[in-house]
Design a protein around this motif. Structure first.
Motif, mmCIF file in Angstrom:
data_model
loop_
_atom_site.group_PDB
_atom_site.id
_atom_site.type_symbol
_atom_site.label_atom_id
_atom_site.label_comp_id
_atom_site.label_asym_id
_atom_site.label_seq_id
_atom_site.Cartn_x
_atom_site.Cartn_y
_atom_site.Cartn_z
ATOM 1 N N ASN A 161 0.883 -1.030 0.025
ATOM 2 C CA ASN A 161 0.148 0.091 -0.143
ATOM 3 C C ASN A 161 0.914 1.315 0.047
ATOM 4 O O ASN A 161 1.487 1.704 1.001
ATOM 5 C CB ASN A 161 -0.848 0.033 1.417
ATOM 6 C CG ASN A 161 -1.861 1.191 1.355
ATOM 7 O OD1 ASN A 161 -1.729 2.020 0.453
ATOM 8 N ND2 ASN A 161 -2.786 1.338 2.638
ATOM 9 N N MET A 205 1.597 4.935 0.121
ATOM 10 C CA MET A 205 0.949 6.357 0.372
ATOM 11 C C MET A 205 2.006 7.567 0.296
ATOM 12 O O MET A 205 3.172 7.308 0.441
ATOM 13 C CB MET A 205 0.385 6.056 1.784
ATOM 14 C CG MET A 205 -0.424 4.706 1.785
ATOM 15 S SD MET A 205 -1.272 4.738 3.642
ATOM 16 C CE MET A 205 0.305 4.211 4.401
ATOM 17 N N GLY A 213 -5.305 4.579 -7.298
ATOM 18 C CA GLY A 213 -6.544 5.295 -6.593
ATOM 19 C C GLY A 213 -6.215 6.527 -6.777
ATOM 20 O O GLY A 213 -5.173 7.063 -6.532
ATOM 21 N N HIS A 240 -9.204 8.658 0.410
ATOM 22 C CA HIS A 240 -8.370 7.522 0.515
ATOM 23 C C HIS A 240 -9.019 6.413 0.077
ATOM 24 O O HIS A 240 -10.199 6.450 -0.600
ATOM 25 C CB HIS A 240 -8.432 7.303 2.123
ATOM 26 C CG HIS A 240 -9.872 7.234 2.586
ATOM 27 N ND1 HIS A 240 -10.650 8.102 2.867
ATOM 28 C CD2 HIS A 240 -10.602 5.874 2.605
ATOM 29 C CE1 HIS A 240 -11.746 7.593 3.259
ATOM 30 N NE2 HIS A 240 -11.822 6.582 3.195
ATOM 31 N N LEU A 241 -8.258 5.283 -0.048
ATOM 32 C CA LEU A 241 -8.944 4.050 -0.524
ATOM 33 C C LEU A 241 -9.204 3.077 0.599
ATOM 34 O O LEU A 241 -8.498 3.198 1.547
ATOM 35 C CB LEU A 241 -7.904 3.235 -1.387
ATOM 36 C CG LEU A 241 -7.439 3.741 -2.795
ATOM 37 C CD1 LEU A 241 -6.252 2.768 -3.338
ATOM 38 C CD2 LEU A 241 -8.545 3.713 -3.683
ATOM 39 N N ASN A 280 -2.094 4.434 -3.283
ATOM 40 C CA ASN A 280 -3.460 5.279 -2.588
ATOM 41 C C ASN A 280 -3.356 6.800 -3.158
ATOM 42 O O ASN A 280 -2.796 7.230 -3.943
ATOM 43 C CB ASN A 280 -3.127 5.234 -1.139
ATOM 44 C CG ASN A 280 -4.252 4.992 -0.296
ATOM 45 O OD1 ASN A 280 -5.100 5.652 -0.491
ATOM 46 N ND2 ASN A 280 -4.283 4.007 0.422
ATOM 47 N N PRO A 286 -5.309 8.175 4.374
ATOM 48 C CA PRO A 286 -5.116 6.733 3.822
ATOM 49 C C PRO A 286 -4.690 5.908 5.240
ATOM 50 O O PRO A 286 -4.911 4.631 5.328
ATOM 51 C CB PRO A 286 -3.927 6.623 2.851
ATOM 52 C CG PRO A 286 -4.410 8.211 2.394
ATOM 53 C CD PRO A 286 -4.846 8.994 3.308
ATOM 54 N N LYS A 328 2.759 -1.353 4.337
ATOM 55 C CA LYS A 328 2.622 0.112 3.931
ATOM 56 C C LYS A 328 3.751 0.701 3.884
ATOM 57 O O LYS A 328 4.578 0.602 4.709
ATOM 58 C CB LYS A 328 1.699 0.680 5.216
ATOM 59 C CG LYS A 328 0.225 0.378 5.424
ATOM 60 C CD LYS A 328 -0.362 1.118 6.416
ATOM 61 C CE LYS A 328 -1.970 0.954 6.566
ATOM 62 N NZ LYS A 328 -2.513 -0.200 6.966
#
Lengths: 116, 218
Positions: free
Chosen positions: B33, B35, B64, B92-93, B117, B124, B134
């Motif tokens: 993920n 971000m 996203g 955010h997703l 993201n 997020p 992450k």
């Protein structure tokens, strides 16, 4: 501004919990929000007011308790409430710490009353 | 009448995130993920990552964004499966949005999925999507005060990439202070300074990603 998403999740929980009490209205909701959570209470209230219009939770009061950031140092075996978001023990300076509270995003209770 | 209940408000998202995670595990896919703020270099990092890793890892990407499919088009130009999720205003997703994108991808043989993201240093961080790790990306042009201003994002991330290192001589940015603050907020953070433009530091990131996806993936 993910308070809207949080408000929507909250409303889903509230509606689900109120479902067995047909005709009931939700008047009061108690929440706990951690100091470190990225939710702004006023923005959450604003979003919640907007999405509850015309529904069973319209006008419900959101009582928000802010939960302080607390860490437990495994070396000192002691918990500390801290202001800065540092995962460092204020006593020994070590980083063998664990967050005990501060990330909450919880609903604790809600008050319902008859619809009429 | 008072109804007592102690419930995580985002519990519904956690359930979907766990289902996504089970789906990924079943398909043997390691999920990142990614971000960071708008303009930190998320999509450029992804392009460099694809270039550097695609012979060794079969990758796919979920993009996203609030609107447009520009990022997915940039990724698809690298001959990688990419699906765009437009959040339609959400910052955010969440697990549900990612789940919606899964059907668009053919996971046969895919080993690594990177979910980029929405550009945002706040929201997020609150929403798990079923990822293994992450990763956040910051850039020197954003200023060195970010770990203290946006602690949650730093706290939930395992890796912090500091991009645009080539611009360091031109901006007021104290790299050591930034690193020290980030590590105070999250002592377990892996900090990797790099430049997607010059390629400096990219090797370290690619090595980290390759190793972590080999050990933690299926």
């Amino acid at each position: 501004m993910h308070e809207l998403a949080v408000a929507q999740s909250l409303l889903e929980i509230v509606e689900q919990e109120a479902r067995p009490y047909s005709g009931a209205r939700v008047t009061w909701i108690k929440l706990r929000i951690g100091h470190l959570s990225a939710v702004v209470p006023d923005a959450l209230r604003f979003a919640f007011d907007a999405i509850t219009r015309g529904g069973i939770a319209e006008g419900a009061v959101l009582e928000i308790e802010e939960v302080p950031l607390k860490i437990l140092c495994h070396q000192c075996d002691k918990a500390f409430t801290i202001d800065d978001p540092f995962m460092v023990c204020p006593q020994c300076g070590g980083s063998d710490v664990e967050m005990v509270s501060g990330r909450e995003l919880e609903i604790r209770s809600m008050e319902i009353c008859d619809g009429d | 009448m008072e109804i007592k209940l102690v419930k995580d408000i985002l519990a519904a998202n956690e359930v979907i995130a766990a289902q996504n995670k089970a789906f990924f595990t079943e398909h043997g896919v390691y999920v990142v993920n990614l971000m960071g703020s708008p303009g930190a270099g998320k999509t450029t990092l992804l392009e460099r990552t694809i270039e550097g890793l695609k012979v060794r890892r079969k990758m796919a990407v979920i993009e996203g964004d609030i609107a447009t499919s520009r990022d997915a088009e940039r990724i698809a130009a690298h001959a990688i499966q990419a699906v765009q999720i437009n959040t339609g205003g959400e910052c955010h997703l969440d697990g549900n949005m990612v789940r919606g994108g899964l059907g668009e991808l053919d996971f046969d043989g895919i080993e690594l999925l990177v979910v980029e993201n929405v550009g945002n240093l706040v929201c997020p961080a609150e929403f798990n999507i079923g990822e293994d790790v992450k990763v956040m990306i910051c850039s020197v042009t954003e200023g060195d005060d970010k770990p203290l201003k946006y602690p949650l994002m730093f706290q939930v991330s395992s890796v912090l990439l500091l991009n645009k290192l080539d611009l360091l001589p031109h901006v007021e940015f104290d790299l050591e202070r930034f690193r020290a603050d980030a590590l105070k907020v999250n002592p377990h953070l892996e900090v990797i300074p790099l430049s997607c433009k010059t390629g400096e530091g990219l090797d370290t990131w690619l090595r980290w990603l390759e190793e972590s996806s080999a050990t933690e993936g299926v």
